[in-house]
Scaffold this active site. Structure first.
Site, PDB file in Angstrom:
ATOM      1  N   ASP A   1       0.856  -1.252  -0.203  1.00 55.58           N
ATOM      2  CA  ASP A   1       0.038   0.145   0.005  1.00 55.58           C
ATOM      3  C   ASP A   1       0.752   1.271   0.030  1.00 55.58           C
ATOM      4  O   ASP A   1       0.694   2.246  -0.846  1.00 55.58           O
ATOM      5  CB  ASP A   1      -0.865   0.055   1.259  1.00 55.58           C
TER       6      ASP A   1
ATOM      7  N   LYS B   1       1.572   4.327  -2.973  1.00 50.32           N
ATOM      8  CA  LYS B   1       1.670   5.586  -2.879  1.00 50.32           C
ATOM      9  C   LYS B   1       2.991   6.232  -3.050  1.00 50.32           C
ATOM     10  O   LYS B   1       2.816   7.444  -3.632  1.00 50.32           O
ATOM     11  CB  LYS B   1       1.172   6.057  -1.245  1.00 50.32           C
TER      12      LYS B   1
END
Length: 388
Positions: free
Chosen positions: A244, A248
């Site tokens: 995750d 980003k």
């Protein structure tokens, strides 16, 4: 493999958008019609609720859907539910025609006033972005699959959005929920600044874990409590593996002009290799045995040096390298003062940092949660409604 920059310079994109706004012929009083994909999930339902309870005069929510059914909302607020057909047999299905039908039932039918708010995490929906943008529909989303996914699909969306008749693509909520990270990077570049490095605690879950854990108890115990409290994904490996955060980092790199892919990010996962493929229950039962001693040693080493541990993502635009790892920071560092599940992003540029005789630019605040993420998407939708 690192790729060369394919997107238009930010200033050229802004000029294209400005020309497009002056070319609009419809009445500015026509509302932006919003259809929410994933509208019954945590973020999607929060967004639909927000648009209804805190309406904006230029925005109209015309419907929402999930994988089982769609809901058309009339201008008077009445709902009409349609169940999707199974793989075989007759019946309705989710497609562009259904979205268009929901929009046609509202007060305006101009295609340039349609926005799809994708609050799903679906690859299938992600594949629809470029066609939607090409037909002049707009997209606002917290879904990271496209702007961190395959470069070819990402480039199709950039090209479609940059064309004179293309829709606009808003992605503020893909980093830091409602924090102004993407818009800040775009503003920096549009005003001639050069981004050199972006580093931060990008995950609310990992922020919470390392703000809570100081080595005085087993790390696995903190992970277990966080899971029971709902702070982690149902399978904590989805947080602990660092992917995750890596997504980003890729988004931040691309917004700064460096076209990298997930494969270019050096990710140091906290999930032991032998536990990557086991079931969730088995993972939780064996996680402590696999990592607690090593994590305790890391915490002891950090404490003895007057430091704290933080799980950070970083992209260096000069070296063109990106990473995700557990690292040490002094107690005087901005990252050490985090609380709860806050995110913090440090941006070094030609203006903000040593070259500009300044400190780096810091953005900090809640970076996770359905409410703040939905607010980030709604903020994009309101901004969009003012530009079309």
């Amino acid at each position: 493999m690192l790729r060369s920059l394919l997107v238009r310079p930010a200033r050229e994109q802004l000029a294209t958008k400005a020309h497009r706004r002056t070319a609009r012929t419809m009445s500015s009083s026509d509302p932006l019609k919003v259809f929410v994909v994933g509208g019954t999930g945590l973020i999607g339902s929060a967004l639909v609720d927000m648009m209804r309870k805190s309406p904006h005069p230029g925005v109209e929510c015309v419907g929402y859907c999930n994988s089982r059914y769609g809901v058309k909302i009339s201008s008077g607020g009445e709902e009409e539910t349609t169940n999707w057909k199974k793989e075989e047999g007759d019946g309705a299905k989710f497609d562009d025609d259904y979205i268009a039908a929901c929009c046609a039932s509202s007060s305006s039918s101009s295609s340039s006033k349609i926005c799809v708010a994708d609050c799903s995490a679906s690859e299938l929906v992600s594949d629809s972005y470029a066609p939607w943008l090409s037909r002049g529909w707009h997209v606002a989303t917290p879904n990271k699959k496209v702007n961190s996914g395959p470069l070819e699909r990402y480039q199709r969306c950039i090209d479609a959005s940059s064309s004179p008749e293309g829709g606009q693509w808003y992605v503020e909520a893909t980093i830091g929920a409602g924090l102004p990270v993407v818009s800040t990077l775009r503003t920096l570049r549009a005003t001639g600044d050069r981004v050199y490095k972006i580093r931060g605690v990008f995950s609310g879950t990992m922020s919470f874990l390392f703000n809570t854990w100081d080595g005085s108890e087993p790390f696995s115990a903190v992970v277990s409590r966080a899971k029971d409290a709902g702070y982690t994904e149902p399978d904590p490996r989805d947080d602990l593996n660092g992917m995750d955060v890596a997504r980003k980092v890729v988004i931040a790199a691309r917004e700064s002009g460096l076209m990298i892919s997930l494969e270019d990010v050096n990710v140091q996962s906290l999930v032991p290799t032998e536990l990557e493929s086991v079931g969730p229950d088995e993972f939780m039962s064996k996680f402590g045995t696999s990592v607690d001693d090593a994590m305790s040693d890391r915490a002891t080493a950090a404490t003895s040096g007057g430091n704290v541990l933080r799980f950070v993502g970083e992209v260096d635009l000069k070296t063109k390298k990106a990473s995700v790892k557990l690292d040490e920071f002094s107690r005087s560092h901005a990252f050490a003062g985090l609380a709860g599940a806050d995110n913090i992003i440090e941006i070094e540029t030609s203006r903000y940092g040593p070259e500009g005789s300044s400190t780096p630019l810091i953005i900090r605040g809640p970076g996770a949660g359905a409410g703040v993420t939905a607010a980030g998407v709604y903020g994009d939708i309101i901004a969009l409604s003012k530009s079309v």
